[in-house]
Design a protein around this motif. Structure first.
Motif, short mmCIF file in Angstrom:
data_model
loop_
_atom_site.label_atom_id
_atom_site.label_comp_id
_atom_site.label_asym_id
_atom_site.label_seq_id
_atom_site.Cartn_x
_atom_site.Cartn_y
_atom_site.Cartn_z
N ARG A 92 51.84 34.76 53.67
CA ARG A 92 52.60 33.97 52.69
C ARG A 92 54.09 33.93 53.04
O ARG A 92 54.78 32.97 52.72
N ALA A 93 54.55 35.01 53.69
CA ALA A 93 55.96 35.07 54.06
C ALA A 93 56.25 34.35 55.38
O ALA A 93 57.36 34.43 55.89
N GLY A 94 55.24 33.70 55.92
CA GLY A 94 55.45 32.92 57.15
C GLY A 94 54.96 33.59 58.40
O GLY A 94 55.23 33.11 59.51
N GLY A 95 54.27 34.72 58.26
CA GLY A 95 53.73 35.41 59.43
C GLY A 95 54.63 36.53 59.88
O GLY A 95 55.85 36.48 59.72
N GLY A 96 54.04 37.56 60.43
CA GLY A 96 54.80 38.73 60.85
C GLY A 96 55.28 38.62 62.28
O GLY A 96 54.83 37.76 63.05
N GLY A 97 56.17 39.51 62.63
CA GLY A 97 56.65 39.56 64.00
C GLY A 97 55.73 40.39 64.87
O GLY A 97 54.71 40.92 64.40
N PRO A 98 56.04 40.53 66.15
CA PRO A 98 55.19 41.27 67.09
C PRO A 98 54.93 42.71 66.66
O PRO A 98 53.81 43.21 66.83
N GLU A 99 55.95 43.38 66.13
CA GLU A 99 55.77 44.77 65.73
C GLU A 99 54.80 44.88 64.57
O GLU A 99 53.92 45.75 64.55
N GLN A 100 54.94 44.02 63.57
CA GLN A 100 54.01 44.01 62.44
C GLN A 100 52.58 43.74 62.91
O GLN A 100 51.65 44.42 62.50
N GLU A 101 52.43 42.77 63.77
CA GLU A 101 51.11 42.41 64.27
C GLU A 101 50.48 43.57 65.04
O GLU A 101 49.28 43.85 64.89
N ALA A 102 51.28 44.26 65.84
CA ALA A 102 50.77 45.38 66.63
C ALA A 102 50.31 46.51 65.72
O ALA A 102 49.25 47.13 65.95
N ARG A 103 51.07 46.78 64.66
CA ARG A 103 50.70 47.89 63.77
C ARG A 103 49.44 47.55 62.98
O ARG A 103 48.57 48.40 62.79
N VAL A 104 49.33 46.30 62.53
CA VAL A 104 48.09 45.88 61.85
C VAL A 104 46.92 45.95 62.83
O VAL A 104 45.81 46.36 62.47
N GLY A 105 47.16 45.56 64.07
CA GLY A 105 46.11 45.62 65.08
C GLY A 105 45.61 47.03 65.33
O GLY A 105 44.40 47.26 65.48
N ARG A 106 46.53 48.00 65.36
CA ARG A 106 46.12 49.39 65.57
C ARG A 106 45.30 49.90 64.40
O ARG A 106 44.30 50.62 64.59
#
Length: 388
Positions: A274-288
């Motif tokens: 909703r906030a427009g998508g996360g950055g690379p660090e957010q995506e990596a942490r969700v991925g882990r």
């Protein structure tokens, strides 16, 4: 070197469960639209809604693995696992029937008399008979062999005296399976037995133990000379420890040991989008987090498959609970860092701040209930030593 105690075999769900999964999702979507499913963290523990449990039972999703002769679904352990995953992922209010479905029913099926099976199993499968666990005591939490509750022989049966702690749902459920000492023995694992106790007996006194959130889920349950008939004994006298060991494998290795906080992860992803998508660090942490979740799911499926095949799974279940409940707590902390948000218990029910507050307040219990992680690691270590 092979460690047979940790025999996690690859499990592949059959294609036939795909239709079942879609049926459960459609049911949950309708319930969500009706406002009965709010995506709650820890819903299997605190989401007490007997009417919801009965609606599940009407679709055959309670008592799924119990034989059809006793009102059950006669379905496979893996089919049941799929239903549980969907219910937990949705944060559905399933705590009313959870213990009855997870361990009371299978335990009565395995150790009960034919009369006990006919009395309890059809009602469990119908979602009309709910159970609590009467194991832990004030100084006998994970060390169940030290329980002080006693059952003494009487002319007509047994007299039960003692106090059980952390008895979830004792204030609203129908019965409890209570572990008590029936005889003294040099081996403290001997001389224990289990009993089916009516929680509405006037000599059963229930007092609340509230969570940090103020919710009333757990209880102190004082058994003040409860008179039991002979047919209240579950299994054989003195074999309670062996029975409890089997129950704990059911209790510790299921998907509720790593999916309690999944609704929070789902809500996080929705908020980031909703906030427009996360950055690379957010995506990596969700991925882990997602990778850990996928691994835990495979381990839990391995426990389900082992149990279905009649293989011992107590050590594997202990490992799933240790790793899974630590993941649940880590997930809460990670979410707070990935998307810093003020947690608010008074926010709109189901909103991200409210779900975050619920998960934070429940977090201290994740690694305690069902056996502390320190005790679980002892079980795992002993299992590995014996299997070398």
């Amino acid at each position: 070197m092979s460690f047979s105690a940790l025999d996690f075999r690859a499990v592949h769900l059959p294609p036939s469960v795909g239709q079942l999964r879609q049926e459960v999702r459609a049911f949950l979507a309708a319930e969500r639209a009706a406002g009965t499913v709010l995506g709650r963290p820890d819903s299997w523990l605190t989401g007490w809604d007997p009417e919801f449990s009965r609606r599940l039972a009407q679709r055959g999703w309670v008592g799924m693995t119990l034989p059809r002769a006793y009102g059950g679904g006669g379905r496979s352990t893996l089919e049941r696992h799929v239903v549980l995953e969907e219910l937990l992922a949705a944060g559905a209010p399933v705590s009313a029937h959870w213990v009855a479905d997870r361990q009371a029913g299978p335990t009565i099926l395995r150790h009960g008399t034919e009369a006990q099976r006919n009395r309890f199993l059809p009602r469990i499968a119908a979602g009309t008979c709910f159970f609590s666990i009467g194991m832990s005591e004030k100084e006998s939490g994970s060390d169940l062999a030290s329980v002080r509750t006693r059952a003494e022989r009487t002319a007509d049966g047994w007299r039960l005296t003692g106090t059980k702690m952390w008895t979830g749902g004792a204030h609203v459920n129908d019965h409890a399976i209570v572990l008590a000492r029936t005889e003294d023995a040099a081996d403290r694992h001997a001389g224990l037995s289990q009993f089916l106790v009516d929680l509405r007996d006037p000599r059963v006194h229930v007092e609340p133990i509230r969570l940090l959130s103020g919710e009333h889920t757990f209880n102190s349950c004082r058994l003040d000379g409860v008179e039991l008939a002979d047919d209240a004994l579950l299994g054989r006298p003195g074999e309670g420890w062996q029975q409890v060991t089997g129950e704990l494998a059911l209790e510790r290795g299921g998907p509720e040991r790593f999916l309690s906080t999944l609704p929070l992860l789902t809500a996080l992803v929705a908020e980031v989008r909703r906030a427009g998508g996360g950055g690379p660090e957010q995506e990596a942490r969700v991925g882990r987090l997602t990778a850990r979740l996928a691994s835990l799911r495979q381990l839990s499926l391995g426990v389900a498959a082992a149990s279905a095949a009649g293989r011992p799974a107590d050590v594997q279940a202990a490992l799933v609970k240790d790793l899974g409940t630590r993941f649940e707590g880590d997930l809460v902390n990670e979410v707070r860092e990935i998307l810093p948000t003020a947690a608010r218990s008074d926010a709109t029910p189901g909103s991200f701040p409210e779900l975050l507050a619920t998960a934070i307040l429940h977090a201290p219990g994740y690694t305690l209930r069902g056996g502390t992680n320190e005790i679980l690691r002892g079980i795992i270590t002993r299992g590995l030593e014996l299997s070398r």
